[in-house]
Enzyme design. Structure first.
Site, PDB file in Angstrom:
ATOM      1  N   GLU A 485       0.841  -1.192   0.000  1.00 16.50           N
ATOM      2  CA  GLU A 485       0.000   0.000   0.000  1.00 16.50           C
ATOM      3  C   GLU A 485       0.880   1.248   0.000  1.00 16.50           C
ATOM      4  OE1 GLU A 485      -3.581  -0.452   2.005  1.00 16.50           O
ATOM      5  OE2 GLU A 485      -4.269   1.547   1.487  1.00 16.50           O
ATOM      6  N   GLU A 749      -2.907  -0.111  13.252  1.00 13.02           N
ATOM      7  CA  GLU A 749      -3.949   0.420  12.371  1.00 13.02           C
ATOM      8  C   GLU A 749      -5.322   0.324  13.023  1.00 13.02           C
ATOM      9  OE1 GLU A 749      -4.335  -1.822   8.735  1.00 13.02           O
ATOM     10  OE2 GLU A 749      -5.356  -0.170   7.718  1.00 13.02           O
TER      11      GLU A 749
HETATM   12  C1  BGC Z   1      -5.429   2.725   4.378  1.00 13.54           C
HETATM   13  C2  BGC Z   1      -5.908   3.790   5.306  1.00 13.54           C
HETATM   14  C3  BGC Z   1      -6.767   4.707   4.515  1.00 13.54           C
HETATM   15  C4  BGC Z   1      -7.933   3.890   4.101  1.00 13.54           C
HETATM   16  C5  BGC Z   1      -9.014   4.620   3.429  1.00 13.54           C
HETATM   17  C6  BGC Z   1      -6.614   1.938   3.961  1.00 13.54           C
HETATM   18  O1  BGC Z   1      -6.310   0.900   3.135  1.00 13.54           O
HETATM   19  O2  BGC Z   1      -4.450   1.948   4.937  1.00 13.54           O
HETATM   20  O3  BGC Z   1      -5.068   4.222   6.221  1.00 13.54           O
HETATM   21  O4  BGC Z   1      -7.085   5.912   5.085  1.00 13.54           O
HETATM   22  O5  BGC Z   1      -7.574   2.759   3.375  1.00 13.54           O
HETATM   23  O6  BGC Z   1     -10.128   4.323   4.093  1.00 13.54           O
END
Ligand code: BGC
Length: 904
Positions: A485, A749
């Site tokens: 990501e 997270e």
């Molecule tokens: C990310 C987040 C991001 C989100 C959007 C995720 O996959 O890791 O931190 O804000 O997607 O909702």
């Protein structure tokens, strides 16, 4: 220090120390004014700046480019250069002196400098070069599967120097990531240059001083170029070749001779290329280094490159080449492992003791062709093996083939991993702890903050917040450093920005990233979900797109920076218009696109339209403040009214007369209260409902990314600091301390990333290094330590030091190196008394709020406070005594606190 104790230091240009290669024709200058600790109430009444085209002139106290004369001003930052415009590559040298409150002038500061880069397109003689027919190494299985895993080309060219070199500069960049080499040495100490921008909109150039690396006779300029963000794997799924297919190099070396002549060595068709030991090096997948294919001496004179091939040349297109405007990515810390296990014979897992972003440097000795594999993970399975399913498709694996000649060292070039554990297999023998070094890599933003208190778990929380920031501020604010990501999510960045500014100096970092945000704005005016805009191509999500307004506002509040506001004003207005035109009834019903809501909240569901409308109002509120700051009074009034109107619409749609807010979640109450959406009569009721909600959850929070950043502020500002402290100290799930009690060294997270009942959360999205839920750091600094710029004084020229004490802590202290200098605040309780020590930088004033009403006697340094030097006023406000002070260090104490509990 001059004879009376004033010193000028830390001269910076555009937030950087002696930057080489800047584009800004009117850069902003700043300095620190420091006074000996014994002096109080120091002010700056005037300054004089001299800017000269060479250091000798400056030494003679002449400013041929600019001499401001004596300017009556208390400003020490954001001073716009108003002298002769510099041409491309021109250097400027500057110094400053100031007059204090008694009109005594200081000595001149030491000299500082800046230098412009190549300014115009036509200053570039170089063209892009690439290695023709670059293709994957078929002998490597991963490369057969993933066809963007290209070998790293080496480029080189020789040139001859005869004559005394006065100055040499290398301007270089890549479509890809590069390391420049000159005469056998790495040029500079950057990593993963040129950093990430939207390469179709702008490419950053690094400027290096290479004067001392040029030799007489034959020289070799070279570079390695990896795929990086340009054509390697980035984002989920995983995709590659986002901007192009083949990495390319652009470099231009300027040699200025002492006799006034000069010479340029630039990338062109005369360069040669070959691939070498790096069979691939990819951010997500890792690096494959085959040392049997080393090219010893390839970047130094005397090497025989006849076997190398030619290069493909591509003319420059119109994409702007800009000077890198912020601190580069660097390898910053080396970490010695704290432990090692051997879960299977010959498989060793080293524990760094800290979850970081970066890589491992490894040494080994063994037969040629020995294959050593390094695999990375943030966390372990219960059986002690690596837990890697949460990396999704990121392979995070480095492979090293030994050359077989004595002790060898491996350190990857163009990859990075998010990890605490590294598993080493195939190692010849048993790797010692000395053989393994963790290398932390990130944007080299200066640490500016500290927070400690009497509770070790809170101190660990603060460390986790800082490490979460360090591991994710890598060229852009990424969401996470480990899985496939690593994108610049706007929602994450905006909730954390207020915390980030207190830990590191992110002025230049966020200034650069705001350009990425602006580059990602849609034609219609929507700010993107991620910047650079890639992979997730959507835009305009509530609390994500609003970042385009919130980050400039945060930079203005923190650094007194009005230029960032002016620069993005039109973009922010387009955003507001985009919202308004689609939602004429002032409820953000339309255009919510990805609509992430209160992302990763737990056991609560805040209505998404409510979140949208709340942010719409908040944007208007911030726009009004920023408009006033840049002299747009009419717009300020317009946005103030818009804020009121949206607030009214919000209340009509979502709020009952008894203060109940639709959804009845903690985040709903937080947004309404923090964004000033409720009429005064409903605030108390709403705050009581927020507290009741927390109580009903057994004293637990339920907020996600969005709500959590306001939760403790809202509780404190509405009369419930003890509830905020209760949340801070909560050890049961969900809470900050829960993760810490289960070994977290960074912010997770998700609140439930791992739980005793459920084990690991869904590996589809479960990072252990995501900073968003660490946004409570702002509350630790502003409320627990009490360090804040006063509401009407952006940029820390006037402070409000107002710590909120709680019986759960016996002391707390914070430090913040503001743009005006170092601020300290420390409070301690002993028995019935309290002491509060503060340090206020020179040329700064403060109001210090001390929790003591009538009854307690407030002393400073053994004397009643009102008699104290430096104290300009003493006022009372309810339970507080407010002491107005000038600069200096003060130690206040109260023998007994008659209105005992300060947190009420
Ligand atoms: C990310 C987040 C991001 C989100 C959007 C995720 O996959 O890791 O931190 O804000 O997607 O909702």
């Amino acid at each position: 220090m001059s004879e009376y104790g004033l010193r000028l230091s830390f001269l910076r240009t555009e937030y950087l120390v002696n930057p080489l290669g800047i584009d800004e024709p009117r850069p902003r200058l700043s300095w620190l004014l420091e006074a000996g600790s014994e002096r109080r109430g120091v002010t700056q009444r005037a300054y004089q700046i001299l800017v000269a085209s060479d250091p000798d002139q400056l030494a003679r106290e002449t400013g041929d480019l600019w001499d401001t004369g004596k300017v009556a001003s208390t400003d020490t930052a954001q001073i716009v250069y108003g002298g002769t415009a510099l041409v491309a590559r021109q250097a400027a040298w500057w110094m400053v002196r100031v007059w204090d409150g008694d009109d005594t002038v200081t000595a001149w500061s030491e000299a500082a400098n800046w230098e412009r880069g190549l300014a115009k397109f036509t200053d570039w003689k170089a063209n892009w070069i690439a290695m023709p027919h670059l293709s994957v190494d078929d002998e490597i299985a991963e490369a057969r599967e993933l066809d963007a895993l290209l070998p790293v080309p080496h480029f080189r060219r020789t040139f001859t120097v005869a004559g005394t070199v006065a100055r040499a500069r290398l301007y270089a960049t890549a479509r890809g990531v590069y390391e420049a080499r000159l005469n056998g040495e790495k040029v500079g100490d950057h990593q993963l240059a040129p950093g990430w921008t939207d390469y179709s909109k702008r490419v950053q150039v690094q400027t290096h001083d290479v004067t001392n690396a040029i030799r007489q006779g034959e020289n070799v300029l070279g570079a390695l170029v990896g795929t990086g963000w340009y054509s390697g794997y980035v984002g989920f799924e995983p995709g590659a070749r986002h901007y192009g297919t083949t990495p390319q190099l652009l470099a231009q070396l300027h040699i200025d001779y002492a006799d006034g002549t000069s010479e340029i060595v630039a990338t062109d068709g005369t360069w040669r290329a070959v691939t070498g030991p790096i069979r691939y090096s990819d951010f997500l997948m890792g690096e494959y280094y085959d040392a049997t294919r080393d090219l010893p001496g390839w970047d130094a004179p005397g090497f025989d490159a006849r076997a190398w091939g030619g290069v493909g040349v591509q003319n420059k297109n119109a994409t702007p080449l800009i000077c890198e405007p912020s601190e580069p990515v660097r390898a910053q810390d080396e970490i010695v492992p704290v432990g090692v296990t051997e879960p299977k014979p010959g498989v060793f897992i080293f524990d760094l003791g800290q979850n970081i972003a970066g890589w491992v440097r490894l040494t080994a000795e063994g037969p040629a062709g020995t294959v050593i594999t390094l695999r990375f993970a943030e966390i372990l399975n219960p059986d002690g093996t690596l837990y890697r399913t949460n990396l999704r498709s990121a392979r995070a694996t480095d492979t090293w083939v030994l050359r077989g000649e004595g002790t060898e060292t491996f350190e990857p070039r163009f990859t990075w991993h998010g990890f605490r554990y590294v598993e080493i297999s195939g190692y010849p023998g048993v790797p010692s702890s000395e053989a393994v070094t963790g290398v932390f890599v990130g944007s080299d933003t200066r640490a500016v903050g500290a927070f400690t208190c009497s509770d070790d778990l809170v101190n660990q929380l603060q460390r986790n917040i800082v490490w979460g920031q360090r591991g994710n501020f890598l060229s852009i604010p990424t969401d996470c450093p480990q899985r496939d990501e690593r994108l610049g999510w706007l929602g994450d960045a905006q909730v954390f920005a207020g915390t980030a500014v207190g830990n590191m100096d992110v002025a230049a970092f966020f200034t650069k990233w705001m350009q990425d945000v602006a580059d990602g704005q849609s034609e219609a005016g929507a700010f993107p979900d991620v910047a650079p805009r890639l992979v997730d191509l959507s835009d305009g999500a509530p609390a994500w797109g609003d970042c385009g307004v919130i980050v400039p506002w945060t930079l203005w509040r923190t650094y007194g920076d009005t230029r960032i506001v002016e620069k993005h004003w039109a973009a922010m207005e387009r955003w507001m218009d985009w919202l308004l035109n689609a939602n004429l009834d002032l409820l953000w019903k339309h255009n919510r696109n990805n609509d992430f809501g209160d992302w990763l909240s737990i056991g609560a569901n805040t209505p998404k339209e409510l979140i949208g409308t709340a942010y719409f109002a908040y944007d208007a509120h911030l726009m009004a403040q920023m408009a006033a700051a840049i002299g747009r009074e009419h717009d300020a009034g317009r946005y103030r009214r818009l804020h009121e109107d949206i607030a009214a619409a919000f209340c009509a749609a979502h709020v009952d007369e008894d203060g109940t807010i639709e959804g009845e979640t903690q985040s709903a109450y937080c947004l309404a209260l923090h964004f000033g959406l409720l009429p005064p009569a409903l605030r108390e009721k709403a705050a009581a409902r927020l507290v009741a909600n927390i109580e009903a959850k057994g004293g637990h929070l339920s907020t996600g990314f969005v709500g959590v950043s306001y939760l403790c502020h809202v509780l404190t500002n509405n009369g419930y600091p003890e509830v905020a402290y209760r949340l801070l100290h909560n050890e049961t799930f969900p809470s900050w301390k829960y993760s810490i009690l289960h070994g977290a060294t960074t912010i997770w997270e998700r609140w439930d990333g791992w739980t005793e009942e459920g084990g690991f959360q869904d590996p589809g999205m479960n990072s252990f290094n995501h900073y968003s839920l660490g946004s409570v750091g702002e509350w630790l600094r502003r409320t627990v330590a009490g360090i804040e710029t006063a509401p009407d004084a952006p940029g820390y020229g006037h402070l409000r030091i107002r710590p909120v004490l709680d019986d759960s802590l016996s002391f707390a202290e914070g430090r913040y190196d503001s743009i005006r200098g170092t601020i300290r605040s420390r409070w301690e309780r002993s028995g019935d008394g309290i002491s509060i020590a503060v340090t206020i930088p020179a040329n700064v004033s403060a109001e210090v709020w001390i929790p003591v009403a009538t009854g307690g006697t407030l002393m400073e340094g053994g004397a009643p406070v009102s008699d104290t030097n430096g104290v300009t006023d003493v006022l009372r406000d309810g339970d507080h005594t407010i002491v107005h002070v000038g600069s200096g260090s003060y130690a206040f104490s109260v023998e007994s606190r008659s209105t005992a509990n300060a947190s009420s």
